[in-house]
Design a protein around this motif. Structure first.
Motif, mmCIF file in Angstrom:
data_model
loop_
_atom_site.group_PDB
_atom_site.id
_atom_site.type_symbol
_atom_site.label_atom_id
_atom_site.label_comp_id
_atom_site.label_asym_id
_atom_site.label_seq_id
_atom_site.Cartn_x
_atom_site.Cartn_y
_atom_site.Cartn_z
ATOM 1 N N ALA A 203 -34.060 106.179 -1.977
ATOM 2 C CA ALA A 203 -34.463 106.677 -0.658
ATOM 3 C C ALA A 203 -33.507 106.164 0.413
ATOM 4 O O ALA A 203 -33.207 104.972 0.465
ATOM 5 C CB ALA A 203 -35.885 106.249 -0.341
ATOM 6 N N GLN A 204 -33.044 107.072 1.269
ATOM 7 C CA GLN A 204 -32.177 106.664 2.388
ATOM 8 C C GLN A 204 -32.977 106.337 3.643
ATOM 9 O O GLN A 204 -32.472 105.721 4.568
ATOM 10 C CB GLN A 204 -31.165 107.771 2.706
ATOM 11 N N ILE A 205 -34.224 106.810 3.690
ATOM 12 C CA ILE A 205 -35.114 106.571 4.819
ATOM 13 C C ILE A 205 -36.431 106.057 4.241
ATOM 14 O O ILE A 205 -36.977 106.668 3.314
ATOM 15 C CB ILE A 205 -35.377 107.859 5.624
ATOM 16 N N VAL A 206 -36.941 104.943 4.762
ATOM 17 C CA VAL A 206 -38.199 104.411 4.251
ATOM 18 C C VAL A 206 -39.120 104.069 5.421
ATOM 19 O O VAL A 206 -38.671 103.830 6.542
ATOM 20 C CB VAL A 206 -37.995 103.154 3.368
ATOM 21 N N GLY A 207 -40.420 104.058 5.129
ATOM 22 C CA GLY A 207 -41.377 103.741 6.176
ATOM 23 C C GLY A 207 -42.799 103.885 5.685
ATOM 24 O O GLY A 207 -43.069 103.798 4.479
ATOM 25 N N VAL A 208 -43.710 104.090 6.642
ATOM 26 C CA VAL A 208 -45.118 104.266 6.314
ATOM 27 C C VAL A 208 -45.669 105.466 7.069
ATOM 28 O O VAL A 208 -45.159 105.857 8.119
ATOM 29 C CB VAL A 208 -45.966 103.015 6.642
ATOM 30 N N ASN A 209 -46.722 106.039 6.507
ATOM 31 C CA ASN A 209 -47.452 107.098 7.203
ATOM 32 C C ASN A 209 -48.936 106.950 6.905
ATOM 33 O O ASN A 209 -49.331 106.362 5.899
ATOM 34 C CB ASN A 209 -46.963 108.497 6.806
ATOM 35 N N CYS A 210 -49.753 107.445 7.827
ATOM 36 C CA CYS A 210 -51.203 107.546 7.652
ATOM 37 C C CYS A 210 -51.885 106.175 7.508
ATOM 38 O O CYS A 210 -51.258 105.130 7.664
ATOM 39 C CB CYS A 210 -51.513 108.449 6.456
ATOM 40 N N HIS A 211 -53.180 106.194 7.255
ATOM 41 C CA HIS A 211 -54.055 105.061 6.919
ATOM 42 C C HIS A 211 -54.248 104.022 8.025
ATOM 43 O O HIS A 211 -55.281 103.363 8.049
ATOM 44 C CB HIS A 211 -53.588 104.377 5.632
ATOM 45 N N ALA A 227 -37.175 93.031 5.131
ATOM 46 C CA ALA A 227 -36.998 92.795 3.699
ATOM 47 C C ALA A 227 -35.772 93.524 3.156
ATOM 48 O O ALA A 227 -35.023 92.976 2.332
ATOM 49 C CB ALA A 227 -38.250 93.238 2.943
ATOM 50 N N VAL A 228 -35.569 94.750 3.602
ATOM 51 C CA VAL A 228 -34.408 95.525 3.137
ATOM 52 C C VAL A 228 -33.114 94.848 3.575
ATOM 53 O O VAL A 228 -32.156 94.716 2.793
ATOM 54 C CB VAL A 228 -34.482 96.977 3.662
ATOM 55 N N GLU A 229 -33.087 94.407 4.824
ATOM 56 C CA GLU A 229 -31.885 93.732 5.321
ATOM 57 C C GLU A 229 -31.660 92.399 4.612
ATOM 58 O O GLU A 229 -30.520 92.039 4.288
ATOM 59 C CB GLU A 229 -32.003 93.537 6.830
ATOM 60 N N LYS A 230 -32.729 91.674 4.329
ATOM 61 C CA LYS A 230 -32.611 90.407 3.619
ATOM 62 C C LYS A 230 -32.067 90.619 2.210
ATOM 63 O O LYS A 230 -31.340 89.768 1.673
ATOM 64 C CB LYS A 230 -33.970 89.706 3.557
ATOM 65 N N ALA A 231 -32.398 91.767 1.620
ATOM 66 C CA ALA A 231 -31.922 92.092 0.272
ATOM 67 C C ALA A 231 -30.488 92.601 0.263
ATOM 68 O O ALA A 231 -29.937 92.898 -0.800
ATOM 69 C CB ALA A 231 -32.846 93.125 -0.374
ATOM 70 N N GLY A 232 -29.898 92.721 1.450
ATOM 71 C CA GLY A 232 -28.521 93.188 1.537
ATOM 72 C C GLY A 232 -28.377 94.684 1.353
ATOM 73 O O GLY A 232 -27.296 95.174 1.024
ATOM 74 N N LEU A 233 -29.465 95.421 1.603
ATOM 75 C CA LEU A 233 -29.450 96.873 1.443
ATOM 76 C C LEU A 233 -29.439 97.537 2.813
ATOM 77 O O LEU A 233 -29.692 96.900 3.836
ATOM 78 C CB LEU A 233 -30.680 97.324 0.649
ATOM 79 N N LYS A 234 -29.186 98.838 2.829
ATOM 80 C CA LYS A 234 -29.162 99.590 4.076
ATOM 81 C C LYS A 234 -30.096 100.792 3.973
ATOM 82 O O LYS A 234 -30.194 101.428 2.927
ATOM 83 C CB LYS A 234 -27.738 100.066 4.403
ATOM 84 N N ALA A 235 -30.757 101.101 5.076
ATOM 85 C CA ALA A 235 -31.646 102.266 5.123
ATOM 86 C C ALA A 235 -31.926 102.611 6.573
ATOM 87 O O ALA A 235 -31.651 101.825 7.483
ATOM 88 C CB ALA A 235 -32.955 101.977 4.396
ATOM 89 N N HIS A 236 -32.445 103.790 6.780
ATOM 90 C CA HIS A 236 -33.026 104.169 8.064
ATOM 91 C C HIS A 236 -34.535 104.028 7.933
ATOM 92 O O HIS A 236 -35.086 103.983 6.825
ATOM 93 C CB HIS A 236 -32.645 105.610 8.425
ATOM 94 N N TYR A 237 -35.227 104.017 9.087
ATOM 95 C CA TYR A 237 -36.659 103.721 9.068
ATOM 96 C C TYR A 237 -37.442 104.771 9.845
ATOM 97 O O TYR A 237 -36.983 105.278 10.868
ATOM 98 C CB TYR A 237 -36.907 102.313 9.629
ATOM 99 N N MET A 238 -38.631 105.078 9.312
ATOM 100 C CA MET A 238 -39.481 106.069 9.946
ATOM 101 C C MET A 238 -40.921 105.578 9.977
ATOM 102 O O MET A 238 -41.318 104.703 9.199
ATOM 103 C CB MET A 238 -39.382 107.417 9.223
#
Length: 397
Positions: A203-211, A227-238
């Motif tokens: 996944a290039q974009i991660v986040g949460v929805n609903c609930h 957590a993603v940044e601490k793991a040395g990974l890259k992503a966008h957020y939604m």
């Protein structure tokens, strides 16, 4: 995608704000086109005008993404617990794609094909069986050439990973949303670890929805980002939260509230609450900001208005909405004209008008999740014999 339109990753890589849409199943249930309980989207096929109109209202309110109305549109969900629609998942998914594309082409919007959690996973079907369900939906999305994919509303990160793995085979961008809060998924996987696993799955974009309500969801996505940044990974957020206040929810979210789903209206966020949500989401680094259940077009308009400077424009619907109540300057009553100011609406503490009602509820806490007998699904309708022990159990919670 129409010529000249920038793709989702192109927009996010440039630091642009992308505004999502709102909660179609709740909005269309209130309008008489979705049945509460199954929450399935056959209206895309049976009443396309209702879905088209809602897409248009969200587009006018500022949405940049027309998400296909394919929530719970897998065959196993359409056939679950006695549903006899005589409509296939393919028919629903194709109709939804056509409607989303039609409206997206009326503005600068993209089309996202969406899949969500399945009854088959809750019933402990195999990875191969669950992935085959996602693949059937993906085949339609590829045929209709949607712009990107969203895997949303997953309570268990394992199933979300499977969805991402299927969707990424399309070669199109993939976003993945868990329907969890700061406490993590229903198997106890932390919120941050869920995000790391989804990024590693593709996944290039991660986040949460609903609930959960907006501020809770923003907090959860911030945990994902860290957590993603601490793991040395890259992503966008939604983030695409509820439009209901949920400070009293437990790990399961709003479906444990005694008011779910028919008594939630007193919890609805105001448009001014949405301004605060949009600003907070932006400040923590989230750039794909939308809504889920309870979100109506005016909520999305408020998000777009709050971020108008960052986006460089106001939505079309703002022509009928004075910023911070400015339109009230035209009201006939002087005490209402006195409310045409930002500090009034920002400081307002709305009354419920329900003097005998509590401000908080006691959520149900049955503690069941995938693998529990109570969550095993079936094609047959739920019987009275099956309901009786549930009614008795409810008396003790």
């Amino acid at each position: 995608m129409a010529p000249g339109k920038k793709g989702i990753l192109e927009r996010l890589n440039a630091g642009e704000v992308v505004i999502g849409d709102g909660g179609f199943v709740f909005a269309l249930e209130k309008r008489g086109y979705v049945k509460a309980g199954p929450w399935t989207p056959e209206a895309a096929h049976t009443h396309p005008e209702s879905v088209r109109q809602l897409h248009r209202e969200f587009l006018r309110a500022g949405s940049n993404v027309m998400q296909t109305f394919t929530f719970y549109a897998s065959d196993d969900k359409l056939e679950n617990r006695g549903q006899a629609l005589k409509i296939t998942g393919a028919q629903v998914n194709e109709a939804a794609c056509d409607l989303a594309r039609e409206v997206a082409n009326e503005g600068d919007a993209l089309v996202a094909g969406g899949v969500s959690q399945t009854p088959s996973y809750l019933s402990c079907k195999s990875e191969t069986e669950v992935k085959a369900i996602f693949k059937k939906q993906l085949d339609v999305f590829m045929k209709k050439n949607v712009d990107f994919m969203i895997a949303e509303y997953f309570e268990h990160v394992e199933e979300a990973e499977w969805a991402v793995q299927v969707l990424k085979a399309s070669g199109k961008p993939v976003a993945a949303n868990m329907c969890i809060g700061p406490e993590g998924d229903m198997h106890g996987v932390s919120t941050g670890e869920c995000a790391v696993r989804l990024v590693k799955a593709g996944a290039q974009i991660v986040g949460v929805n609903c609930h959960f309500d907006p501020m809770t969801c923003v907090k959860a996505v911030k945990m994902m980002k860290d957590a993603v940044e601490k793991a040395g990974l890259k992503a966008h957020y939604m983030v695409q939260p509820l439009a209901f206040h949920t400070p009293d929810c437990n790990c399961q979210g709003f479906i444990d509230l005694p008011e779910f789903p028919f008594g939630l209206e007193p919890r609805i966020l105001t448009r001014w609450d949405m301004h605060q949500y949009a600003r907070e989401a932006y400040n923590v680094g989230i750039r794909f900001i939308g809504g889920c259940c309870g979100f109506e077009p005016y909520h999305i308009r408020a998000v777009a208005e709050e971020l108008a400077t960052e986006r460089g424009c106001l939505p079309a619907a703002s022509e009928k909405h004075g910023l911070w109540g400015a339109g009230l300057e035209m009201h006939t009553k002087p005490w209402v004209r006195a409310r045409a100011r930002r500090d009034y609406w920002e400081g307002l503490k709305p009354a419920s008008g329900r003097p005998l009602c509590p401000s908080m509820a006691s959520p149900d806490g049955w503690g069941v999740t995938k693998g529990h007998a109570d969550l095993m699904q079936q094609k047959e309708a739920t019987t009275q014999e099956q309901l009786k022990p549930l009614f008795e159990k409810a008396k003790t919670h």
